[in-house]
Design a protein around this motif. Structure first.
Motif, mmCIF file in Angstrom:
data_model
loop_
_atom_site.group_PDB
_atom_site.id
_atom_site.type_symbol
_atom_site.label_atom_id
_atom_site.label_comp_id
_atom_site.label_asym_id
_atom_site.label_seq_id
_atom_site.Cartn_x
_atom_site.Cartn_y
_atom_site.Cartn_z
ATOM 1 N N ILE A 129 109.128 16.054 71.228
ATOM 2 C CA ILE A 129 109.007 17.504 71.393
ATOM 3 C C ILE A 129 110.378 18.170 71.471
ATOM 4 C CG2 ILE A 129 106.746 17.352 72.491
ATOM 5 C CD1 ILE A 129 108.126 17.857 75.182
ATOM 6 N N TRP A 130 111.441 17.367 71.573
ATOM 7 C CA TRP A 130 112.796 17.920 71.557
ATOM 8 C C TRP A 130 113.305 18.149 70.139
ATOM 9 C CZ3 TRP A 130 114.891 13.881 75.601
ATOM 10 C CH2 TRP A 130 114.358 14.195 76.855
ATOM 11 N N LYS A 131 112.477 17.879 69.152
ATOM 12 C CA LYS A 131 112.875 18.180 67.771
ATOM 13 C C LYS A 131 113.132 19.679 67.638
ATOM 14 C CE LYS A 131 111.323 17.959 62.964
ATOM 15 N NZ LYS A 131 110.228 17.600 62.023
ATOM 16 N N GLN A 164 118.243 17.714 70.547
ATOM 17 C CA GLN A 164 118.303 16.955 69.293
ATOM 18 C C GLN A 164 119.678 17.096 68.658
ATOM 19 O OE1 GLN A 164 116.005 18.646 66.127
ATOM 20 N NE2 GLN A 164 116.126 16.822 64.832
ATOM 21 N N SER A 165 120.175 18.295 68.556
ATOM 22 C CA SER A 165 121.468 18.536 67.909
ATOM 23 C C SER A 165 122.601 17.867 68.675
ATOM 24 C CB SER A 165 121.727 20.046 67.814
ATOM 25 O OG SER A 165 120.712 20.696 67.085
ATOM 26 N N ALA A 166 122.552 17.921 70.001
ATOM 27 C CA ALA A 166 123.628 17.341 70.803
ATOM 28 C C ALA A 166 123.668 15.829 70.674
ATOM 29 C CB ALA A 166 123.456 17.749 72.265
ATOM 30 N N VAL A 167 122.502 15.199 70.690
ATOM 31 C CA VAL A 167 122.452 13.740 70.536
ATOM 32 C C VAL A 167 122.998 13.334 69.172
ATOM 33 C CG1 VAL A 167 120.930 11.734 70.369
ATOM 34 C CG2 VAL A 167 120.534 13.452 72.150
ATOM 35 N N GLN A 168 122.578 14.046 68.142
ATOM 36 C CA GLN A 168 123.072 13.736 66.808
ATOM 37 C C GLN A 168 124.585 13.912 66.719
ATOM 38 O OE1 GLN A 168 120.665 12.759 64.168
ATOM 39 N NE2 GLN A 168 122.642 11.898 63.609
ATOM 40 N N GLU A 169 125.100 14.910 67.403
ATOM 41 C CA GLU A 169 126.535 15.169 67.391
ATOM 42 C C GLU A 169 127.311 14.040 68.066
ATOM 43 O OE1 GLU A 169 129.741 18.487 69.098
ATOM 44 O OE2 GLU A 169 127.586 18.924 69.084
ATOM 45 N N VAL A 170 126.773 13.502 69.152
ATOM 46 C CA VAL A 170 127.442 12.391 69.835
ATOM 47 C C VAL A 170 127.641 11.226 68.876
ATOM 48 C CG1 VAL A 170 127.163 10.612 71.621
ATOM 49 C CG2 VAL A 170 126.684 13.003 72.160
ATOM 50 N N TYR A 171 126.600 10.892 68.147
ATOM 51 C CA TYR A 171 126.707 9.795 67.175
ATOM 52 C C TYR A 171 127.684 10.154 66.062
ATOM 53 C CZ TYR A 171 125.249 6.060 63.980
ATOM 54 O OH TYR A 171 125.221 4.968 63.128
ATOM 55 N N GLY A 172 127.586 11.369 65.579
ATOM 56 C CA GLY A 172 128.457 11.800 64.491
ATOM 57 C C GLY A 172 129.925 11.814 64.858
ATOM 58 N N GLU A 173 130.229 11.980 66.150
ATOM 59 C CA GLU A 173 131.614 12.004 66.611
ATOM 60 C C GLU A 173 132.146 10.611 66.940
ATOM 61 O OE1 GLU A 173 133.720 14.595 66.770
ATOM 62 O OE2 GLU A 173 132.185 15.849 65.832
ATOM 63 N N GLY A 174 131.312 9.582 66.739
ATOM 64 C CA GLY A 174 131.762 8.222 67.005
ATOM 65 C C GLY A 174 131.252 7.637 68.297
ATOM 66 N N GLY A 175 130.265 8.277 68.919
ATOM 67 C CA GLY A 175 129.673 7.754 70.142
ATOM 68 C C GLY A 175 128.535 6.795 69.840
ATOM 69 N N HIS A 187 112.423 13.603 60.568
ATOM 70 C CA HIS A 187 113.636 14.435 60.692
ATOM 71 C C HIS A 187 113.947 14.743 62.151
ATOM 72 C CE1 HIS A 187 113.094 14.789 56.411
ATOM 73 N NE2 HIS A 187 111.962 15.452 56.566
ATOM 74 N N PHE A 188 113.775 13.735 63.004
ATOM 75 C CA PHE A 188 114.141 13.915 64.410
ATOM 76 C C PHE A 188 115.620 13.571 64.590
ATOM 77 C CE2 PHE A 188 113.877 12.286 68.983
ATOM 78 C CZ PHE A 188 114.049 13.542 69.509
ATOM 79 N N LEU A 189 115.947 12.293 64.528
ATOM 80 C CA LEU A 189 117.343 11.863 64.562
ATOM 81 C C LEU A 189 117.626 11.044 63.304
ATOM 82 C CD1 LEU A 189 117.460 10.759 68.302
ATOM 83 C CD2 LEU A 189 118.523 12.811 67.331
ATOM 84 N N HIS A 190 118.882 11.042 62.886
ATOM 85 C CA HIS A 190 119.221 10.310 61.667
ATOM 86 C C HIS A 190 120.434 9.430 61.906
ATOM 87 C CE1 HIS A 190 121.325 9.756 57.745
ATOM 88 N NE2 HIS A 190 120.114 9.338 57.447
ATOM 89 N N PHE A 191 120.256 8.134 61.651
ATOM 90 C CA PHE A 191 121.333 7.158 61.765
ATOM 91 C C PHE A 191 121.331 6.332 60.488
ATOM 92 C CE2 PHE A 191 119.359 7.813 65.977
ATOM 93 C CZ PHE A 191 120.387 8.544 66.563
ATOM 94 N N ALA A 249 121.051 21.194 79.475
ATOM 95 C CA ALA A 249 121.161 19.742 79.365
ATOM 96 C C ALA A 249 121.922 19.346 78.109
ATOM 97 C CB ALA A 249 119.767 19.118 79.352
ATOM 98 N N ALA A 250 121.668 20.046 77.008
ATOM 99 C CA ALA A 250 122.346 19.735 75.749
ATOM 100 C C ALA A 250 123.851 19.916 75.873
ATOM 101 C CB ALA A 250 121.799 20.611 74.630
ATOM 102 N N ALA A 251 124.276 20.886 76.661
ATOM 103 C CA ALA A 251 125.714 21.099 76.863
ATOM 104 C C ALA A 251 126.348 19.906 77.559
ATOM 105 C CB ALA A 251 125.937 22.376 77.658
ATOM 106 N N ILE A 252 125.610 19.268 78.464
ATOM 107 C CA ILE A 252 126.105 18.061 79.132
ATOM 108 C C ILE A 252 126.135 16.899 78.160
ATOM 109 C CG2 ILE A 252 125.610 16.400 80.965
ATOM 110 C CD1 ILE A 252 124.362 18.726 82.555
ATOM 111 N N VAL A 253 125.072 16.752 77.382
ATOM 112 C CA VAL A 253 125.010 15.673 76.397
ATOM 113 C C VAL A 253 126.159 15.791 75.405
ATOM 114 C CG1 VAL A 253 123.658 14.729 74.472
ATOM 115 C CG2 VAL A 253 122.519 15.354 76.613
ATOM 116 N N ALA A 254 126.455 17.003 74.976
ATOM 117 C CA ALA A 254 127.486 17.212 73.958
ATOM 118 C C ALA A 254 128.867 16.760 74.423
ATOM 119 C CB ALA A 254 127.522 18.682 73.553
ATOM 120 N N LYS A 255 129.082 16.719 75.733
ATOM 121 C CA LYS A 255 130.374 16.291 76.268
ATOM 122 C C LYS A 255 130.406 14.800 76.594
ATOM 123 C CE LYS A 255 131.411 20.828 78.282
ATOM 124 N NZ LYS A 255 131.670 21.577 79.543
#
Length: 366
Positions: free
Chosen positions: A150-152, A157-168, A214-218, A128-134
């Motif tokens: 529980i996804w911490k 968690q990493s994929a969602v954070q990456e989406v935001y970090g990339e400008g999503g 330390h779950f998600l950071h915005f 699922a994370a691979a789909i989120v990352a794209k």
């Protein structure tokens, strides 16, 4: 802040989806526990584009706000009319009823739901994370924030954070909103009863009140805790307790020591752009959003009722009203509230109704 007419009216002729914050579904039962990767509505495969965010969406629950999903599209694509952007809905219970609803609101490239019950294996979460990352945007549906925290420390968690970090854009409604603050009330122990204002102000250290860190950071919501169904379920008091707990428990980094509470009511959405400016979006007559700033409590002791110090409240209640998270200031009605858990429930607030600015409310110059 420039907001399109379509976004402001929440139109397109589509009825929003009305949801409960506590979803009961066969996916919660171990006998029916099966992850589902629903097929995308729109294009079958994601298409990478230049993203124009990042952005954050805080939905108050209940009736969804059409304008949130228009704003998400316009933010990631950088255009109101151009087709583009792949949005992934994450949820632990429910179905894919969001997909066609969102896809018809704005010209997305695709929208798809990933249903990930709490029984999902690490292999499933990795897939699922691979789909989120794209994807270009991620939206957490309502339900139970205990099913999300529980996804911490997982690839999700990493994929969602990456989406935001990339400008999503990352957003959520109800429980999906509650997990987006710096401090997360995780609801891990409230399966039998809710953490209400009444029990929170009477027993601020009860077992029900637990947090995930330390779950998600915005960045715009550093040192902030988010809450939903705010007026509908009278959550001002419990949010005040949640805020004070962060200070008392040594979690707040900001100096001088102050914490922000963000309370969003039903049929309301609060969107925060890449410049740190938040704007209120409403569905129909909608509700409101409350930005609460507070310092250490006057009384916060295990076994004793909670007594707050002065809490400074800014209320947004009209479409398009804004709040600057860089300065923690909004040029809207601002007033002070205290909470005293030693008093009868109807008298714990001063002024008596914390959701309505008093006549002497001030308008800050921001």
């Amino acid at each position: 802040m420039a907001i399109s007419l379509a976004l402001l009216c929440g139109c397109n002729g589509l009825l929003p989806i009305s949801r409960s914050s506590s979803t009961t579904d066969t996916a919660r039962s171990p006998a029916h526990c099966a992850p589902i990767f629903y097929k995308p509505v729109g294009a079958p495969n994601p298409h990478q584009i230049e993203l124009h965010g990042p952005g954050l969406v805080l939905g108050g629950g209940g009736t969804d706000v059409n304008g949130e999903f228009v704003w998400i599209h316009d933010t990631i694509v950088g255009s109101h009319d151009r087709r583009g952007g792949d949005l992934v809905v994450l949820r632990a219970t429910g179905n894919n009823d969001y997909d066609r609803y969102i896809y018809r609101l704005a010209p997305y490239h695709s929208v798809r739901t990933l249903l990930l019950p709490t029984c999902s294996s690490s292999e499933t979460l990795t897939e699922a994370a691979a789909i989120v990352a794209k994807s270009s945007a991620v939206f957490f549906a309502g339900g139970d924030q205990a099913d999300y925290v529980i996804w911490k420390d997982t690839p999700i968690q990493s994929a969602v954070q990456e989406v935001y970090g990339e400008g999503g854009v990352v957003g959520g409604t109800s429980a999906g909103e509650a997990i987006l603050g710096d401090y997360v009330f995780n609801a891990l122990h409230d399966n039998r009863r809710d953490a209400t204002t009444l029990n929170a102000v009477r027993h601020p250290y009860e077992r029900l009140i637990r947090f995930t860190y330390h779950f998600l950071h915005f960045a715009p919501v550093d040192d902030a805790i988010t809450d939903m169904h705010f007026v509908t379920r009278n959550r001002f008091g419990r949010t005040a307790v949640f805020m004070a707990r962060q200070i008392a428990d040594g979690r707040v980094r900001r100096r001088p020591t102050v914490v922000l509470g963000i309370g969003v009511d039903e049929a309301s959405g609060f969107v925060i752009d890449k410049h740190g400016i938040g704007a209120l979006l409403l569905q129909y007559k909608g509700g409101s959003a409350f930005l609460i700033r507070g310092g250490p409590a006057l009384q916060l002791t295990d076994g004793e009722p909670f007594v707050s110090s002065k809490l400074t409240v800014t209320k947004l209640s009209r479409q398009g009203q804004t709040f600057d998270f860089n300065t923690w200031c909004g040029s809207e009605p601002t007033y002070d509230v205290t909470v005293d858990g030693r008093r009868p429930l109807r008298e714990i607030y001063s002024p008596r109704d914390p959701y309505e600015p008093p006549a002497h409310a001030r308008i800050p110059k921001c």
